[in-house]
Enzyme design. Sequence first.
Site, PDB file in Angstrom:
ATOM      1  N   ASN A 383     -22.204 109.214  33.212  1.00  0.00           N
ATOM      2  CA  ASN A 383     -20.884 108.493  33.693  1.00  0.00           C
ATOM      3  C   ASN A 383     -20.037 107.828  32.782  1.00  0.00           C
ATOM      4  OD1 ASN A 383     -19.499 107.587  36.095  1.00  0.00           O
ATOM      5  ND2 ASN A 383     -20.134 105.815  35.345  1.00  0.00           N
ATOM      6  N   GLU A 384     -19.127 108.170  32.400  1.00  0.00           N
ATOM      7  CA  GLU A 384     -18.210 107.376  31.729  1.00  0.00           C
ATOM      8  C   GLU A 384     -18.924 106.832  30.239  1.00  0.00           C
ATOM      9  OE1 GLU A 384     -16.783 103.810  33.322  1.00  0.00           O
ATOM     10  OE2 GLU A 384     -15.234 105.153  34.888  1.00  0.00           O
TER      11      GLU A 384
HETATM   12  O1  AHR Z   1     -15.767 103.106  40.813  1.00  0.00           O
HETATM   13  C1  AHR Z   1     -16.058 101.705  40.426  1.00  0.00           C
HETATM   14  C2  AHR Z   1     -16.450 101.884  38.656  1.00  0.00           C
HETATM   15  O2  AHR Z   1     -15.391 102.157  37.888  1.00  0.00           O
HETATM   16  C3  AHR Z   1     -17.631 102.890  38.635  1.00  0.00           C
HETATM   17  O3  AHR Z   1     -18.767 102.588  38.811  1.00  0.00           O
HETATM   18  C4  AHR Z   1     -17.402 103.199  37.253  1.00  0.00           C
HETATM   19  O4  AHR Z   1     -17.781 104.667  36.932  1.00  0.00           O
HETATM   20  C5  AHR Z   1     -15.891 102.929  37.072  1.00  0.00           C
HETATM   21  O5  AHR Z   1     -15.847 102.178  35.617  1.00  0.00           O
END
Ligand code: AHR
Length: 654
Positions: A383-384
């Site tokens: 994730n990201e």
């Molecule tokens: O949606 C909130 C946050 O935003 C999430 O946890 C992250 O993936 C993004 O930076």
Amino acid sequence: MVHLNRIILAVTLTLFTVVSLKAQVPKGGKEISTNLFGLFFEDINYAADGGLYAELVQNRSFEYNPTEQSDWNPFSFWEYISPGFSYGRISVETKAPVHANNPHYMVLEVEHVGHEAKFSGISGVGIKNSGFDGIVVRNGEQYNFSMFAQQLSENPMELLVSLEDAKGEVLASKTIKTNSGDWKKYTAVLNAEASCDSAFLVVLARSNGALAMDMISLFPDKTFKNRANGMRADLAQVLADMKPKFVRFPGGCLVHGDGLGNMYRWKNTIGPLEQRIEQRNIWGYHQSAGLGYFEYFQFCEDIGAKPVPIVPAAVSCQNSGGTWRIGGTGQKALPENEMDEYIQEVLDLIEWANGSVTSVWGGKRAAAGHPEPFNLEYVGIGNEDKITPEFEERFNLIYKAVKEKYPEINVIGTVGPFLEGEDFEKGWEIADQLKLEMVDEHYYTQPEWFLGNQQRYDSYKRNATKVYLGEYASWGNKMWNAIAEAAYMTALERNGDVVAMASYAPLLAKQNFTQWTTDMIFFNNTNICLTPNYHVQKMFMSNQGDFYFDNVVEVAQNDTTLAASCVYDSQSGDIILKMVNAGNSAKTMKINLARFKNMIPKAKLTLLKADPEAENALENPESVVPELSDFTVQKKFDYKVPTMSFSLIRIKAN
Ligand code: AHR
């Protein structure tokens, strides 16, 4: 022979159905994703514990600790009580827990039970829990209490379990008698005889002696679909009402975690509740893991959505250790000698979800009450994440192992936290090299950006990796934000051959417990506020099509305040028009439905219209709501789209 005839008949019918269904789709449509709009669920803003997860007791397992919040400890949200001049003592112990994964428990020793307590007249020694900002109790409703207890003294202990208001007036109560020197689960049903928005759960020992207690739990009997260990019914219902095609979980940054020890490991979240491993939530509170993978998958099934679990790519969040938003230094990678085990964990997830009951992990799913497979189709890896060499190496290993064993699983890669930039570029390079099915784009930005960038996906390669727009939102929950998002979503539909899935984020936010200010749904213990953004999402989600038609709605070129789409749902034969006007005057759009042969002129119009600054609040949740009315369409007609509005016309087929 009869059998053979049946087979021939079935094959003929199937062929006929396929041919006739295809024949119904009008010419000139472009096939688009059948899973375009769904939900993003992350345990942020108390979305799980204290939110969607219906548990009413906070810190039920005495596992809260100061690494979560500096003033928290295993006794947080509990209070020691000794009404009626009783006396005794409590302590939190770890010597012989109910399970090693759940180390802390409470020991209660009663030396003397007094008399004449205020109000209830009941005396004893015990503990009292204040829930998540109070416990909501409703007259006439049932509440299911359970706890693990172990008698530490010879004699059985009498326990009075009750729900009380702030003055100590009893709303419901039951008596339990312990009868075992081993850890044992006790249950009681509490029938409420009065209502209160901020009640307490009280467990009061009324006999001298000692006992250990853990997993002290209270659920409303009415959870969503009446599931045990279930979801809060009203919150779950507003999600189900949206008709999402999928639910992504458990995050967000929660997935990769604040350091390696904080990554979300799915195996810690299944099985008996008392055996799950709780942990600090990256957003600064506690995860009980009561809402774990089984519950996520079951919830998806209950609302007819596909499960989209995201697993860590064996690296932690690049903002680990407090480098939040500064960027790039905090990513930690699992050591190479732990990778085999970690990869196996990801493979086991797929076996757990889809494997037969005779497989090791499929057997665990069956033992939890779900012998049928969950039909998992997608797994997100990462994730990201910052796209470092360590990330790339680990992503590759996991990806290859998944594809080798489960080629049918669609793997979703990650391209960083922003709509462009280094991680975005590098993430896409990996996707191109590996020919990934999909990558997860994320962006949070200004509403003006969403209006001005409706062409973003028009130039994406059509036969390459697809996009899962896994997190997006414009900064704010006003009508203006919702309208900008609606305009953008028509562009997602137009590009539904490239954008396979999209989910607004974050989903839920509890009043006074919010870490992220722009969210789709706000709630407290009693009320829910659906934002204008929710209404837009719901209108799109519950009106999806599988074919997109150009040139049905004529929109003035170069006017970024206008947007429109036309999709066709081949299941129902319905035609769905969506028209957005983010400008400050009404604008006419020309509609040409000539290509649709069998439409019924009497259609339905859903109109969301409000002042750009309008928003909903918990105290005033209905200032922006869509209105439904009858609307008659013709083969060709003009539709005047009101200023600052989103119109949706659903036309039925004959
Ligand atoms: O949606 C909130 C946050 O935003 C999430 O946890 C992250 O993936 C993004 O930076």
